[in-house]
Enzyme design. Structure first.
Site, PDB file in Angstrom:
ATOM      1  N   LYS A  84      -3.130   3.914  -3.135  1.00 48.65           N
ATOM      2  CA  LYS A  84      -4.130   4.833  -3.672  1.00 48.65           C
ATOM      3  C   LYS A  84      -3.652   6.249  -3.932  1.00 48.65           C
ATOM      4  O   LYS A  84      -4.462   7.148  -4.137  1.00 48.65           O
ATOM      5  CB  LYS A  84      -5.352   4.855  -2.753  1.00 48.65           C
ATOM      6  CG  LYS A  84      -6.118   3.575  -2.889  1.00 48.65           C
ATOM      7  CD  LYS A  84      -7.227   3.455  -1.890  1.00 48.65           C
ATOM      8  CE  LYS A  84      -7.636   2.004  -1.725  1.00 48.65           C
ATOM      9  NZ  LYS A  84      -6.695   1.231  -0.884  1.00 48.65           N
TER      10      LYS A  84
ATOM     11  N   MET B 287      -7.109   9.347   9.637  1.00 47.34           N
ATOM     12  CA  MET B 287      -7.618   9.983   8.414  1.00 47.34           C
ATOM     13  C   MET B 287      -8.409  11.245   8.750  1.00 47.34           C
ATOM     14  O   MET B 287      -9.428  11.527   8.136  1.00 47.34           O
ATOM     15  CB  MET B 287      -8.502   9.003   7.619  1.00 47.34           C
ATOM     16  CG  MET B 287      -7.716   7.841   7.046  1.00 47.34           C
ATOM     17  SD  MET B 287      -8.752   6.551   6.349  1.00 47.34           S
ATOM     18  CE  MET B 287      -9.096   5.550   7.792  1.00 47.34           C
TER      19      MET B 287
ATOM     20  N   ASP C  50       0.816  -1.217   0.000  1.00 45.51           N
ATOM     21  CA  ASP C  50       0.000   0.000   0.000  1.00 45.51           C
ATOM     22  C   ASP C  50       0.840   1.253   0.000  1.00 45.51           C
ATOM     23  O   ASP C  50       2.022   1.231   0.280  1.00 45.51           O
ATOM     24  CB  ASP C  50      -0.805   0.039   1.304  1.00 45.51           C
ATOM     25  CG  ASP C  50      -2.122  -0.667   1.173  1.00 45.51           C
ATOM     26  OD1 ASP C  50      -2.467  -1.055   0.054  1.00 45.51           O
ATOM     27  OD2 ASP C  50      -2.808  -0.807   2.197  1.00 45.51           O
TER      28      ASP C  50
ATOM     29  N   THR D  38      -0.120  -0.354  15.219  1.00 48.00           N
ATOM     30  CA  THR D  38      -1.032   0.599  14.578  1.00 48.00           C
ATOM     31  C   THR D  38      -0.538   2.032  14.788  1.00 48.00           C
ATOM     32  O   THR D  38       0.223   2.311  15.731  1.00 48.00           O
ATOM     33  CB  THR D  38      -2.472   0.404  15.107  1.00 48.00           C
ATOM     34  OG1 THR D  38      -3.357   1.169  14.287  1.00 48.00           O
ATOM     35  CG2 THR D  38      -2.619   0.842  16.558  1.00 48.00           C
TER      36      THR D  38
ATOM     37  N   ILE E 263      -7.046  -2.481  11.655  1.00 45.10           N
ATOM     38  CA  ILE E 263      -7.465  -1.176  12.172  1.00 45.10           C
ATOM     39  C   ILE E 263      -7.501  -0.202  10.999  1.00 45.10           C
ATOM     40  O   ILE E 263      -6.456   0.199  10.478  1.00 45.10           O
ATOM     41  CB  ILE E 263      -6.542  -0.701  13.311  1.00 45.10           C
ATOM     42  CG1 ILE E 263      -6.653  -1.700  14.468  1.00 45.10           C
ATOM     43  CG2 ILE E 263      -6.927   0.723  13.761  1.00 45.10           C
ATOM     44  CD1 ILE E 263      -5.917  -1.352  15.712  1.00 45.10           C
TER      45      ILE E 263
HETATM   46  N1  SAH Z   1      -4.055   0.297   9.253  1.00 45.76           N
HETATM   47  C1  SAH Z   1      -3.422   1.547   9.593  1.00 45.76           C
HETATM   48  C2  SAH Z   1      -4.307   2.741   9.383  1.00 45.76           C
HETATM   49  C3  SAH Z   1      -4.715   2.976   7.950  1.00 45.76           C
HETATM   50  S1  SAH Z   1      -5.723   4.386   7.791  1.00 45.76           S
HETATM   51  C4  SAH Z   1      -2.910   1.490  11.033  1.00 45.76           C
HETATM   52  O1  SAH Z   1      -3.250   0.562  11.777  1.00 45.76           O
HETATM   53  O2  SAH Z   1      -2.171   2.382  11.422  1.00 45.76           O
HETATM   54  C5  SAH Z   1      -4.564   5.624   7.347  1.00 45.76           C
HETATM   55  C6  SAH Z   1      -4.422   6.660   8.436  1.00 45.76           C
HETATM   56  O3  SAH Z   1      -3.608   6.158   9.474  1.00 45.76           O
HETATM   57  C7  SAH Z   1      -3.743   7.931   7.987  1.00 45.76           C
HETATM   58  O4  SAH Z   1      -4.643   8.810   7.362  1.00 45.76           O
HETATM   59  C8  SAH Z   1      -3.260   8.485   9.313  1.00 45.76           C
HETATM   60  O5  SAH Z   1      -4.308   9.085  10.027  1.00 45.76           O
HETATM   61  C9  SAH Z   1      -2.875   7.209  10.042  1.00 45.76           C
HETATM   62  N2  SAH Z   1      -1.438   6.914   9.909  1.00 45.76           N
HETATM   63  C10 SAH Z   1      -0.885   5.808   9.395  1.00 45.76           C
HETATM   64  N3  SAH Z   1       0.459   5.847   9.476  1.00 45.76           N
HETATM   65  C11 SAH Z   1       0.765   7.034  10.070  1.00 45.76           C
HETATM   66  C12 SAH Z   1       1.979   7.674  10.435  1.00 45.76           C
HETATM   67  N4  SAH Z   1       3.162   7.105  10.213  1.00 45.76           N
HETATM   68  N5  SAH Z   1       1.911   8.881  11.020  1.00 45.76           N
HETATM   69  C13 SAH Z   1       0.728   9.474  11.264  1.00 45.76           C
HETATM   70  N6  SAH Z   1      -0.442   8.916  10.934  1.00 45.76           N
HETATM   71  C14 SAH Z   1      -0.437   7.713  10.351  1.00 45.76           C
END
Ligand code: SAH
Length: 249
Positions: A57, A170, A35, A118, A93
């Protein structure tokens, strides 16, 4: 012989946050579908001989619709391959992991799910914000600021709750509306908020403010995705407890 699909959480960015299991299956993969949120240092761990397919995406790059990703996973596994479906953070998540393995179940394809750190856990740790703390928060709630139809309709009354930390995934696009709704539903305007941009990576930036002022701060600093919002009194601890990349700030 049929192959297997490994649904792997790649963590929030720092490659050392990969689990040993994630690292092992990644380095033994025949095919990797990854991704947008998976960082370059993790992509670099994909074996040279493996087929690495970007299915994310980002607007500028080629990406695949969810149904095609699901189909591709089944196809590759049916060719007898070890397939890794690599996702940012944890696959369950806000990661659509459930949708992808439902398809595998229907197709009778063997799979394993490997959890990842996460964003909430990773960003909170690297920013110096304990998500719970006996003095400030007895519960933590993960919500997404972005619904399937693009709206931000959240259960506002439940989100304004004493001693609760809110983590919004997000949430950048809908930030102004979210902040406004929370205050309308009774959140004090001085409620501390942190925004963690590119958490756990060398480029991590952390901004702290209040629910009343955070939107402007985000605009002024041109904060970009991926960013995570952490709302709650625990954010008061950030300055004292921050340890990562502190020189860079
Ligand atoms: N499955 C992922 C989340 C996917 S949704 C998890 O468990 O973390 C994508 C959102 O996750 C982004 O829009 C942001 O809000 C958050 N996110 C993911 N990685 C991040 C990072 N390194 N720093 C800040 N926000 C992050």
């Amino acid at each position: 012989m049929t192959g297997k699909v490994y649904l792997v959480g790649g963590g929030p960015g720092d490659p050392e946050l990969l689990t040993m299991k994630a690292h092992r299956v990644l380095t033994q993969a025949d095919v990797v579908l990854y991704d947008r949120l998976v960082g370059d240092q993790i992509i670099a761990l994909i074996p040279q001989a493996a087929e690495a397919l970007y299915v994310g995406k980002a607007k500028s790059k080629h990406s695949l619709p969810q149904e095609d990703i699901n189909k591709l996973l089944c196809e590759k596994a049916n060719e007898g391959k070890n397939v890794v479906r690599l996702k940012g953070g944890d696959p369950f998540i806000f990661g659509r992991g459930g949708e992808e393995i439902e398809e595998l179940v229907d197709a009778g394809v063997a799979f394993e799910v490997i959890p990842g750190v996460t964003a909430a856990a990773g960003c909170a740790a690297y920013a110096g914000i304990p998500l719970t703390h006996r003095d400030y928060a007895q519960s933590v709630r993960f919500v997404t600021g972005h619904l399937k139809d693009g709206s931000t309709d959240l259960p506002w009354n439940e989100l304004v709750y004493p001693a609760q930390t809110l983590v919004i995934y997000m949430g950048l696009t809908g930030l102004a509306e979210t902040a406004e709704k929370l205050v309308q539903h009774g959140m004090k305007e001085s409620m501390p908020v942190a925004v963690v941009e590119k958490g756990t990576t060398d480029a991590q930036r952390v901004f702290t403010s209040t629910i009343a002022d955070i939107t402007q701060l985000v605009i002024d600093n041109d904060v970009k995705s991926p960013s995570l919002l952490i709302i709650g009194d625990v954010v008061k601890l950030q300055q004292r407890l921050s340890w990562f990349n502190t020189d860079a700030k």
